[in-house]
Motif scaffolding. Structure first.
Motif, PDB file in Angstrom:
ATOM      1  N   LEU A  31       9.305  45.555  60.635  1.00 25.08           N
ATOM      2  CA  LEU A  31       8.678  46.525  61.776  1.00 25.08           C
ATOM      3  C   LEU A  31       8.331  45.912  63.004  1.00 25.08           C
ATOM      4  N   GLU A  32       7.793  44.494  62.631  1.00 22.31           N
ATOM      5  CA  GLU A  32       7.443  43.964  63.778  1.00 22.31           C
ATOM      6  C   GLU A  32       8.833  43.444  65.004  1.00 22.31           C
ATOM      7  N   GLU A  33       9.804  42.907  63.912  1.00 23.65           N
ATOM      8  CA  GLU A  33      10.869  42.976  65.115  1.00 23.65           C
ATOM      9  C   GLU A  33      11.371  44.351  65.462  1.00 23.65           C
ATOM     10  N   ASP A  34      11.410  45.568  65.451  1.00 22.23           N
ATOM     11  CA  ASP A  34      11.983  46.742  65.284  1.00 22.23           C
ATOM     12  C   ASP A  34      10.967  47.033  66.676  1.00 22.23           C
ATOM     13  N   ARG A  35       9.337  46.113  66.355  1.00 20.49           N
ATOM     14  CA  ARG A  35       8.761  47.342  67.643  1.00 20.49           C
ATOM     15  C   ARG A  35       9.254  46.390  68.558  1.00 20.49           C
ATOM     16  N   HIS A  36       9.698  45.254  68.697  1.00 16.79           N
ATOM     17  CA  HIS A  36      10.507  44.740  69.367  1.00 16.79           C
ATOM     18  C   HIS A  36      12.141  45.371  70.364  1.00 16.79           C
ATOM     19  N   LEU A  37      12.351  45.552  69.502  1.00 22.91           N
ATOM     20  CA  LEU A  37      13.825  46.169  69.870  1.00 22.91           C
ATOM     21  C   LEU A  37      13.193  48.006  70.491  1.00 22.91           C
ATOM     22  N   ILE A  38      12.077  49.101  69.593  1.00 26.74           N
ATOM     23  CA  ILE A  38      12.070  50.046  70.005  1.00 26.74           C
ATOM     24  C   ILE A  38      12.021  50.481  71.216  1.00 26.74           C
ATOM     25  N   PRO A  39      11.966  50.286  72.696  1.00 29.53           N
ATOM     26  CA  PRO A  39      12.068  50.747  73.604  1.00 29.53           C
ATOM     27  C   PRO A  39      13.151  50.078  74.393  1.00 29.53           C
ATOM     28  N   THR A  40      13.847  50.063  74.472  1.00 32.03           N
ATOM     29  CA  THR A  40      15.007  49.266  74.733  1.00 32.03           C
ATOM     30  C   THR A  40      16.462  50.149  74.648  1.00 32.03           C
ATOM     31  N   SER A  41      16.238  51.392  73.722  1.00 29.66           N
ATOM     32  CA  SER A  41      17.455  52.154  74.234  1.00 29.66           C
ATOM     33  C   SER A  41      17.002  53.561  72.998  1.00 29.66           C
ATOM     34  N   ALA A  42      17.872  54.398  73.546  1.00 25.70           N
ATOM     35  CA  ALA A  42      17.294  56.351  73.128  1.00 25.70           C
ATOM     36  C   ALA A  42      18.583  56.236  71.847  1.00 25.70           C
ATOM     37  N   LYS A  43      18.727  54.961  72.024  1.00 22.22           N
ATOM     38  CA  LYS A  43      20.000  54.992  70.577  1.00 22.22           C
ATOM     39  C   LYS A  43      19.568  54.216  69.579  1.00 22.22           C
ATOM     40  N   ILE A  44      18.491  53.658  69.554  1.00 23.21           N
ATOM     41  CA  ILE A  44      17.398  53.077  68.415  1.00 23.21           C
ATOM     42  C   ILE A  44      16.595  53.616  67.378  1.00 23.21           C
ATOM     43  N   PRO A  45      16.853  54.677  66.891  1.00 27.35           N
ATOM     44  CA  PRO A  45      16.006  54.993  66.150  1.00 27.35           C
ATOM     45  C   PRO A  45      14.730  54.635  65.749  1.00 27.35           C
ATOM     46  N   ILE A  46      13.661  55.963  65.654  1.00 25.21           N
ATOM     47  CA  ILE A  46      12.544  55.294  65.596  1.00 25.21           C
ATOM     48  C   ILE A  46      12.087  56.522  63.726  1.00 25.21           C
ATOM     49  N   PRO A  47      12.033  55.956  62.843  1.00 24.44           N
ATOM     50  CA  PRO A  47      12.171  56.588  61.650  1.00 24.44           C
ATOM     51  C   PRO A  47      10.857  56.774  61.570  1.00 24.44           C
ATOM     52  N   PRO A  48      10.626  57.760  60.656  1.00 20.29           N
ATOM     53  CA  PRO A  48       9.374  58.377  60.330  1.00 20.29           C
ATOM     54  C   PRO A  48       8.948  56.934  59.740  1.00 20.29           C
ATOM     55  N   GLY A  49       7.250  57.059  59.806  1.00 26.85           N
ATOM     56  CA  GLY A  49       6.498  55.733  59.175  1.00 26.85           C
ATOM     57  C   GLY A  49       6.463  54.245  59.786  1.00 26.85           C
ATOM     58  N   THR A  50       7.227  54.444  61.427  1.00 23.91           N
ATOM     59  CA  THR A  50       6.709  53.222  61.664  1.00 23.91           C
ATOM     60  C   THR A  50       5.722  53.324  62.293  1.00 23.91           C
ATOM     61  N   TYR A  51       4.890  53.758  62.500  1.00 27.87           N
ATOM     62  CA  TYR A  51       3.468  53.377  63.349  1.00 27.87           C
ATOM     63  C   TYR A  51       2.551  54.327  62.425  1.00 27.87           C
ATOM     64  N   GLY A  52       1.384  53.459  61.909  1.00 26.49           N
ATOM     65  CA  GLY A  52       0.352  53.065  61.378  1.00 26.49           C
ATOM     66  C   GLY A  52      -0.690  53.446  61.812  1.00 26.49           C
ATOM     67  N   SER A  53      -0.589  53.453  63.183  1.00 30.51           N
ATOM     68  CA  SER A  53      -2.248  54.623  63.964  1.00 30.51           C
ATOM     69  C   SER A  53      -1.421  54.934  65.329  1.00 30.51           C
ATOM     70  N   ILE A  54      -2.148  55.717  66.277  1.00 29.62           N
ATOM     71  CA  ILE A  54      -1.762  56.541  67.279  1.00 29.62           C
ATOM     72  C   ILE A  54      -2.154  55.326  67.868  1.00 29.62           C
ATOM     73  N   ASN A  55      -2.895  54.423  67.780  1.00 32.36           N
ATOM     74  CA  ASN A  55      -3.037  53.232  68.794  1.00 32.36           C
ATOM     75  C   ASN A  55      -1.487  52.343  69.628  1.00 32.36           C
ATOM     76  N   GLU A  56      -1.300  52.044  67.272  1.00 35.85           N
ATOM     77  CA  GLU A  56       0.563  51.510  67.903  1.00 35.85           C
ATOM     78  C   GLU A  56       1.210  52.528  68.180  1.00 35.85           C
ATOM     79  N   LEU A  57       1.491  53.256  68.430  1.00 35.62           N
ATOM     80  CA  LEU A  57       2.562  53.845  68.802  1.00 35.62           C
ATOM     81  C   LEU A  57       1.914  54.195  70.355  1.00 35.62           C
TER      82      LEU A  57
END
Ligand code: SF4
Length: 244
Positions: A31-57
């Motif tokens: 998940l830590e790796e995903d966090r570094h990838l998520i903002p780079t492209s809308a093609k990278i999915p953000i699956p349900p359950g990715t974030y544990g809190s609103i602060n993380e999101l």
């Protein structure tokens, strides 16, 4: 923006120096790796359950460039209000004041929304959580495009999942379409309950529309809004979700 450029957002220190990490709780290595990838492209999915809190999101949204709105924003605007609220209100997108302050519904529309909620003893801080279909301001307050809405939708869905409301109020046709896919005009469907993902959902007018149509005469948008919010109050009472 090129993928490499966007990834460099996280490479602030450069060289061999340790990279600064977002101030978020660690959940897992992958998940830590995903966090570094998520903002780079809308093609990278953000699956349900990715974030544990609103602060993380929110931390992620502040660095997000999944769509072009990230290039022109002052602040990414994530939701505000009670994170355990029974009611989530979804707007369209941040305006100028929201962009400047990093908070949703803080301009004239927000003031009117607070009055509407107060009329049925609901407070924006205690009883509802307010967010938008897109977290970054569309230039000149234009309607967000379908691509921008799609890019930001995982953040909206994650906020809804984390807050877990019983009721969702969708202000305006853009919010209705973004959440349910219903493309009917808001005047046709406002004030009607629909079920989505096991939640009670109601389309209502956007407060900005009411500011442009200030008449309180019976049958006019403002009058209809007051009917709709009373229907919401009745549903809350029926479901025993607030003390009122
Ligand atoms: S609008 Fe949403 S998807 Fe687009 S850059 Fe902002 S946070 Fe990211």
């Amino acid at each position: 923006m090129a993928n490499e450029d966007q990834l460099s957002l996280f490479d602030l220190a450069g060289g061999d120096a340790p990279k600064p990490q977002p101030e978020v709780d660690r959940v897992s290595d992958s998940l830590e790796e995903d966090r570094h990838l998520i903002p780079t492209s809308a093609k990278i999915p953000i699956p349900p359950g990715t974030y544990g809190s609103i602060n993380e999101l929110a931390e992620h949204c502040r660095q997000c460039h999944r769509c072009g709105l990230g290039a022109t924003r002052t602040n990414a605007v994530v939701g505000r209000g009670n994170r355990k609220a029974s009611v989530v209100i979804v707007g369209e997108g941040p305006g100028q004041h929201e962009d400047e302050r990093g908070l949703p519904f803080v301009g004239r529309s927000g003031e009117l929304l607070e009055k509407i909620l107060a009329s049925v003893k609901l407070s924006t801080e205690e009883d509802v959580y307010i967010c938008n279909t897109v977290n970054c301001r569309p230039p000149d307050n234009r309607t967000p495009t379908p691509d921008e809405i799609a890019a930001c939708k995982p953040y909206l869905l994650e906020q809804i999942r984390l807050i877990d409301p019983k009721i969702i109020l969708m202000t305006g046709a853009t919010a209705v379409k973004a959440i349910t896919g219903d493309k009917r005009g808001i005047t046709k469907i406002r004030g009607t309950w629909m079920q989505w993902e096991g939640r009670w959902c109601m389309p209502i007018f956007h407060p900005a529309y009411l500011l442009r149509n200030p008449s309180k005469e019976p049958g006019k948008p403002k009058w209809l809004m007051w009917q709709d919010i009373q229907t919401v109050r009745q549903k809350l009472d029926e479901l025993k979700l607030t003390n009122g």
